[in-house]
Write an enzyme that holds these catalytic residues in place. Structure first.
Site, PDB file in Angstrom:
ATOM      1  N   LYS A 149      -0.423   4.785   4.594  1.00 22.74           N
ATOM      2  CA  LYS A 149      -1.266   3.826   5.325  1.00 22.74           C
ATOM      3  C   LYS A 149      -0.608   3.513   6.658  1.00 22.74           C
ATOM      4  CE  LYS A 149      -3.774  -0.550   4.838  1.00 22.74           C
ATOM      5  NZ  LYS A 149      -5.043   0.088   5.267  1.00 22.74           N
ATOM      6  N   HIS A 156       0.835  -1.199   0.000  1.00 24.12           N
ATOM      7  CA  HIS A 156       0.000   0.000   0.000  1.00 24.12           C
ATOM      8  C   HIS A 156       0.871   1.250   0.000  1.00 24.12           C
ATOM      9  CE1 HIS A 156      -3.296  -2.721   1.168  1.00 24.12           C
ATOM     10  NE2 HIS A 156      -4.099  -1.772   0.729  1.00 24.12           N
TER      11      HIS A 156
END
Length: 263
Positions: free
Chosen positions: A156, A152
Site C-alpha cells: 500500500k 495494511h
C-alpha cells in the site's frame, strides 16, 4: 446492469470480477487495465479459471458499453477513467484512495453529470463502524484523547489509509471542527505533552494485512476502543456491487456508502 472493472488483472479487480460472475443481476461488460499490462488481450476470467468472453483492454472508449465502472486503482488512473465515464454517461463507483484536493474537486465536478459513489472503504462493516464512531465522538467529546491506528500490507503506497482519514473526519465532524486543524500526523523527538482535542494517527505497513483499523478514546482510568479488521477483500467487492446497484437510477450526484446503506 452492465459493469466495467478497472485494474482487472489486479487482486481487487479479480475479486470484483469473481463477485460479478457469481451475481444474478450484474453482467461483466468491460475489463480495463493499464497500458502496457501483460494481461491485455486475455480473457478477464482467465486467472479465475473461467471464460467470460470479455477481453482485458486499455481502450477507455469501451466504457460506452457499460452502465457503471467500479474503480479501485490509483488516483491518476481513476481520474482518467472518470473523464471517459463523463464522456459516455457511465456511472462510477470509486474506492480509490490517495486523492489530493484537486482530485477530489475533479470528482465533485464529474458528479454534476454522472452518478458517483465515492468512498474510501466499501465494506458494510467499516461503514457501520463509522456510524459507531460518530456516536462515540459525540458522547466522549471532552476528557478523552483520540488515536487512530491502521495497518495494511507492504504494497500500500498511501498513508494514512483513506479509511483512517475518514474515521478522523467523522470524529472531527462530530466535534464540529475540521480534521486538518486537530490532526497529529507524526511524532518524533521531544514532542511535549499532548494537546487536548487532537486526533493522533499511526500507521503500520507489512506482510499481507488486508486492513485493520482501531480508534482509541483514552480517558483517565478507562479506554474505549472501536476496531474493524478485514480478513478478505471480498467485503469490499460486495460493498462495491451494492454501490453499483444503488446508482442504477441515479443520473448524477455524489454519494458515499452511508448513502448507499441508508445511514
Amino acid at each position: 446492469m452492465r459493469i466495467a472493472i478497472a485494474g482487472a488483472s489486479g487482486r481487487m479487480g479479480q475479486m470484483l470480477i469473481d463477485a460479478i460472475l457469481k451475481s444474478t443481476d450484474l453482467q461483466l461488460a468491460v475489463a480495463l487495465d493499464r497500458k502496457g499490462s501483460t494481461a491485455l488481450g486475455q480473457d478477464a476470467g482467465a486467472p479465475l479459471g473461467q471464460q467470460t468472453g470479455v477481453l482485458i483492454t486499455d481502450d477507455l472508449d469501451a466504457l460506452a458499453n457499460a452502465d457503471c465502472l467500479i474503480d479501485f486503482t490509483r488516483p491518476e488512473g481513476t481520474l482518467e477513467h472518470l473523464h471517459a465515464c463523463v464522456k459516455h454517461g457511465t456511472r462510477a463507483v470509486i474506492g480509490t484512495t490517495g486523492f489530493d484536493d484537486n482530485g477530489r474537486a475533479a470528482i465533485e465536478v464529474a458528479a454534476q453529470k454522472i452518478g458517483i459513489v465515492f468512498a474510501p472503504n466499501m465494506s458494510v462493516g467499516v461503514n457501520a463502524t463509522l456510524k459507531l464512531l460518530d456516536m462515540a465522538a459525540r458522547i466522549l467529546n471532552s476528557g478523552y484523547d483520540v488515536e487512530v491506528f491502521e495497518a495494511h500490507h507492504r504494497n500500500k503506497v498511501d498513508a494514512p489509509s483513506g479509511t483512517a482519514l475518514k474515521m478522523g473526519e467523522t470524529i472531527a465532524s462530530a466535534w464540529d471542527v475540521a480534521l486538518p486543524d486537530v490532526a497529529t500526523w507524526s511524532r518524533h523527538g521531544d514532542t511535549g505533552v499532548r494537546k487536548p482535542g487532537t486526533i493522533g494517527f499511526s500507521v503500520l505497513r507489512g506482510g499481507d494485512i488486508v486492513g485493520d483499523h482501531t480508534v482509541s478514546f483514552c480517558g483517565i482510568g478507562e479506554r474505549i476502543e472501536i476496531t474493524h479488521r478485514s480478513g478478505s477483500r471480498a467485503t469490499y467487492a460486495e460493498g462495491a456491487l451494492r454501490a453499483a446497484r444503488f446508482l442504477e437510477d441515479k443520473h448524477n450526484g455524489l454519494y458515499d456508502m452511508q448513502s448507499v446503506l441508508g445511514l
